[in-house]
Motif scaffolding. Structure first.
Motif, short mmCIF file in Angstrom:
data_model
loop_
_atom_site.label_atom_id
_atom_site.label_comp_id
_atom_site.label_asym_id
_atom_site.label_seq_id
_atom_site.Cartn_x
_atom_site.Cartn_y
_atom_site.Cartn_z
N ILE A 2 0.09 -3.69 4.44
CA ILE A 2 0.51 -2.41 5.01
C ILE A 2 2.02 -2.39 5.25
O ILE A 2 2.67 -3.42 5.28
N LYS A 3 2.52 -1.16 5.42
CA LYS A 3 3.95 -0.99 5.66
C LYS A 3 4.30 -1.52 7.05
O LYS A 3 3.45 -1.66 7.92
N LYS A 4 5.58 -1.80 7.23
CA LYS A 4 6.04 -2.38 8.50
C LYS A 4 5.94 -1.38 9.65
O LYS A 4 5.65 -1.75 10.78
N SER A 5 6.21 -0.10 9.35
CA SER A 5 6.10 0.92 10.39
C SER A 5 6.11 2.30 9.75
O SER A 5 6.33 2.44 8.56
N SER A 42 12.58 12.13 -2.67
CA SER A 42 13.50 12.00 -3.81
C SER A 42 14.30 10.70 -3.72
O SER A 42 14.47 9.98 -4.71
N GLY A 43 14.82 10.42 -2.53
CA GLY A 43 15.60 9.20 -2.30
C GLY A 43 14.78 7.94 -2.54
O GLY A 43 15.25 6.99 -3.16
N ILE A 44 13.54 7.96 -2.06
CA ILE A 44 12.65 6.81 -2.25
C ILE A 44 12.33 6.64 -3.73
O ILE A 44 12.33 5.52 -4.24
N ALA A 45 12.09 7.75 -4.43
CA ALA A 45 11.80 7.69 -5.88
C ALA A 45 12.97 7.05 -6.63
O ALA A 45 12.76 6.22 -7.53
N THR A 164 2.73 -7.65 -4.57
CA THR A 164 4.15 -7.90 -4.35
C THR A 164 4.45 -8.04 -2.87
O THR A 164 5.33 -8.80 -2.47
N GLY A 165 3.74 -7.28 -2.05
CA GLY A 165 4.01 -7.29 -0.61
C GLY A 165 5.17 -6.38 -0.28
O GLY A 165 5.37 -5.36 -0.92
N HIS A 166 5.97 -6.78 0.69
CA HIS A 166 7.12 -5.97 1.08
C HIS A 166 8.26 -6.17 0.08
O HIS A 166 8.36 -7.20 -0.57
N TYR A 167 9.12 -5.14 -0.01
CA TYR A 167 10.23 -5.14 -0.96
C TYR A 167 11.53 -5.59 -0.29
O TYR A 167 11.66 -5.56 0.92
N GLN A 168 12.51 -5.96 -1.12
CA GLN A 168 13.85 -6.31 -0.64
C GLN A 168 14.47 -5.13 0.09
O GLN A 168 15.08 -5.29 1.14
N ASN A 169 14.34 -3.93 -0.50
CA ASN A 169 14.93 -2.73 0.09
C ASN A 169 14.03 -2.22 1.21
O ASN A 169 12.91 -1.77 0.97
N GLU A 170 14.52 -2.29 2.44
CA GLU A 170 13.71 -1.96 3.62
C GLU A 170 13.17 -0.52 3.62
O GLU A 170 12.12 -0.25 4.19
N ILE A 171 13.89 0.40 2.99
CA ILE A 171 13.44 1.81 2.97
C ILE A 171 12.04 1.92 2.37
O ILE A 171 11.24 2.75 2.78
N LEU A 172 11.73 1.06 1.41
CA LEU A 172 10.44 1.10 0.73
C LEU A 172 9.31 0.50 1.56
O LEU A 172 8.14 0.68 1.24
N ASN A 173 9.64 -0.18 2.64
CA ASN A 173 8.64 -0.87 3.46
C ASN A 173 8.13 -0.03 4.63
O ASN A 173 7.43 -0.56 5.50
N HIS A 174 8.50 1.25 4.66
CA HIS A 174 8.11 2.12 5.77
C HIS A 174 7.52 3.42 5.26
O HIS A 174 7.84 3.87 4.16
N GLY A 175 6.67 4.02 6.10
CA GLY A 175 6.19 5.37 5.85
C GLY A 175 7.04 6.31 6.68
O GLY A 175 7.72 5.89 7.62
#
Length: 197
Positions: A2-5, A42-45, A164-175
């Protein structure tokens, strides 16, 4: 995995007092909330693309689960804004609808590379629906009040690639949740640990 937060109204002032939350986005129109959420999508994409990941993040728009003419008006307004301002329609496959009386573009929607960018739904999606690429949730003022719980944020908590789990880029690890609700309560369950204000 799951996402971090889940971040609530990022880039807007949010004040938590006890269990009650006040946000400056409460003064915003539905169109403004939609614009902020679509910018985030858009930014996340773009980030997924730069990272070489074939993931198309899905923005969920949850309509209140009441059967009145007001909900039909909200739905019609949202569909009109999505079409006129952003070119997102059911015809071009960018918009999906999952309502009891209407099912559009739902086939393969859970695939990470599916072309659909936005899904409009009510409560029906809660049970047994699984789409890990869902990353942004929009709730409009017409809910009047809302208690955030694991049920509310659960739809955007899964990671799209659990191996893969969580990504290097923190923006991708959150909802991300965007709302102009005036009265928000953060329920004292697991949601309290996940919702970042």
């Amino acid at each position: 995995m799951i996402k971090k937060s889940v971040m609530l109204n990022p880039n807007f002032k949010n004040v938590l007092s006890g269990d009650s939350l006040k946000t400056t986005l409460a003064d915003g129109t539905d169109a403004m909330v939609l614009e902020e959420a679509l910018k985030k999508r858009s930014g996340i994409a773009e980030i997924y693309k730069k990272e070489g990941l074939n993931i198309n993040p899905l923005l969920l728009i949850q309509l209140p689960d009441r059967k009145t003419q007001q909900e039909d008006l909200i739905k019609a307004e949202v569909i009109k804004i999505l079409k006129d301002k952003y070119g997102l329609t059911t015809e071009n496959g960018k918009l999906a609808i999952y309502l009891s009386e209407e099912h559009e573009n739902l086939e393969n929607i859970s695939r990470n590379d599916n072309e659909t960018e936005v899904l409009i739904f009510k409560q029906a999606i809660a049970l047994g629906w699984d789409c890990p690429r869902a990353q942004i949730l929009v709730l409009f003022r017409d809910w009047k009040s809302l208690t955030f719980s694991v049920q509310t944020v659960g739809r955007i908590m899964r990671m799209p690639d659990p191996d893969t789990g969580h990504y290097q880029n923190e923006i991708l690890n959150h909802g991300y949740v965007y709302t102009n609700l005036g009265d928000i309560e953060i329920k004292e369950d697991m949601a309290r640990n996940y919702v970042t204000i």
